[in-house]
Design an enzyme around this catalytic site. Structure first.
Site, short mmCIF file in Angstrom:
data_model
loop_
_atom_site.label_atom_id
_atom_site.label_comp_id
_atom_site.label_asym_id
_atom_site.label_seq_id
_atom_site.Cartn_x
_atom_site.Cartn_y
_atom_site.Cartn_z
N ASP A 85 0.54 3.76 -3.21
CA ASP A 85 0.11 5.15 -3.04
C ASP A 85 0.99 6.08 -3.88
O ASP A 85 0.49 7.01 -4.52
CB ASP A 85 0.20 5.52 -1.56
CG ASP A 85 -0.13 6.97 -1.30
OD1 ASP A 85 -1.28 7.37 -1.50
OD2 ASP A 85 0.78 7.73 -0.89
N GLU A 98 -4.76 0.39 -3.42
CA GLU A 98 -3.40 0.89 -3.68
C GLU A 98 -2.38 -0.24 -3.63
O GLU A 98 -1.40 -0.23 -4.39
CB GLU A 98 -3.06 1.99 -2.69
CG GLU A 98 -3.87 3.26 -2.90
CD GLU A 98 -3.55 4.36 -1.90
OE1 GLU A 98 -3.83 5.53 -2.21
OE2 GLU A 98 -3.03 4.04 -0.80
N ASP A 149 -6.96 1.30 0.86
CA ASP A 149 -5.58 0.85 1.08
C ASP A 149 -5.26 -0.37 0.22
O ASP A 149 -4.18 -0.46 -0.40
CB ASP A 149 -5.36 0.50 2.55
CG ASP A 149 -5.26 1.72 3.43
OD1 ASP A 149 -5.17 2.84 2.90
OD2 ASP A 149 -5.26 1.56 4.67
N GLU A 152 0.83 -1.21 0.00
CA GLU A 152 0.00 0.00 0.00
C GLU A 152 0.86 1.25 0.00
O GLU A 152 0.57 2.23 -0.69
CB GLU A 152 -0.94 -0.03 1.21
CG GLU A 152 -1.91 1.14 1.27
CD GLU A 152 -1.36 2.33 2.04
OE1 GLU A 152 -1.71 3.48 1.71
OE2 GLU A 152 -0.58 2.09 2.97
#
Length: 235
Positions: A55, A127, A124, A51
């Site tokens: 991101d 990502e 989350d 994650e």
């Protein structure tokens, strides 16, 4: 006529991703919540590290698309569009469309408390899936995945384009009020993925509150909360 065997949630997700993994272990880890790990396993077996990477990959792809699609936009407009595209709610919405919630590997307790539908968790893991695609197929594969799912939203979005903090300050000034004050009221999460809570105070109004992965994002979220509550923004 015999019934066709029902596809598993992971099989459904793999089809929705429109990406063929060479290393399916990456996808398995990307979909794994810490609550599903055995006592002998470490947190590295869950989605959290992916994650963190996903991101950043998402941010780069979105920023590149914005730069290409909106050549006349200033930095403030680009930032506003960017924040809308990468915010938790947008990622969670895409996760739901893909069927990520059903495919997640989560513990019984987490599932019983609605984990498969939690906005933060869906965002989350969305990502983390981006990171898995990036590690498996490189930047071009991740870019194609993000472009396919985020670009239509980017081009059709018609929300307010001004920066929330700037807009709130100008609105306060128009009413002869002092400059809004921002205070950090909370911090949670690990060092690699913190979550800040910020309260903004405008004289004579109830404070607004926002959260985000940085103080800047949390401040923008808090300012936006006040603007929407007061009817200045009606997205």
């Amino acid at each position: 006529m015999s019934k066709q065997p029902q596809k598993s949630p992971v099989s459904v997700l793999k089809n929705a991703l429109q990406y063929e993994f060479q290393d399916l272990e990456l996808l398995r880890v990307a979909l794994t919540h810490a609550s599903a790990l055995a006592p002998s396993e470490t947190v590295s077996g869950s989605y959290q590290r992916l994650e963190f990477l996903g991101d950043r990959v998402l941010g780069l792809v979105i920023a590149s698309m914005l730069h290409r699609h909106f050549p006349k936009a200033d930095e403030g407009e680009l930032a506003r569009r960017f924040n809308h595209m990468v915010k938790r709610e947008t990622c969670a919405e895409i996760a739901q469309e893909l069927g990520i919630g059903e495919a997640m590997r989560i513990g019984l307790a987490e599932a019983q408390t609605g984990g498969r539908k939690k906005t933060a968790l869906l965002a989350d893991i969305c990502e983390s899936v981006i990171a898995a695609i990036y590690l498996d197929g490189g930047y071009d594969a991740a870019e194609e995945f993000v472009r396919r799912l985020w670009e239509p939203r980017m081009l059709s979005w018609s929300g307010p384009l001004r920066d929330a903090k700037t807009t709130l300050q100008e609105w306060a000034q128009s009413k002869s009020l002092p400059t809004p004050r921002y205070d950090v009221t909370g911090r949670a999460g690990p060092d690699h993925a913190p979550s800040f809570t910020v309260a903004v105070t405008v004289q004579g109004l109830k404070p607004g509150e926002g959260t985000g992965g940085s103080k800047r994002i949390a401040e923008q979220s808090a300012a936006e909360a006040v603007l929407r509550r007061e009817g200045v923004w009606k997205e």
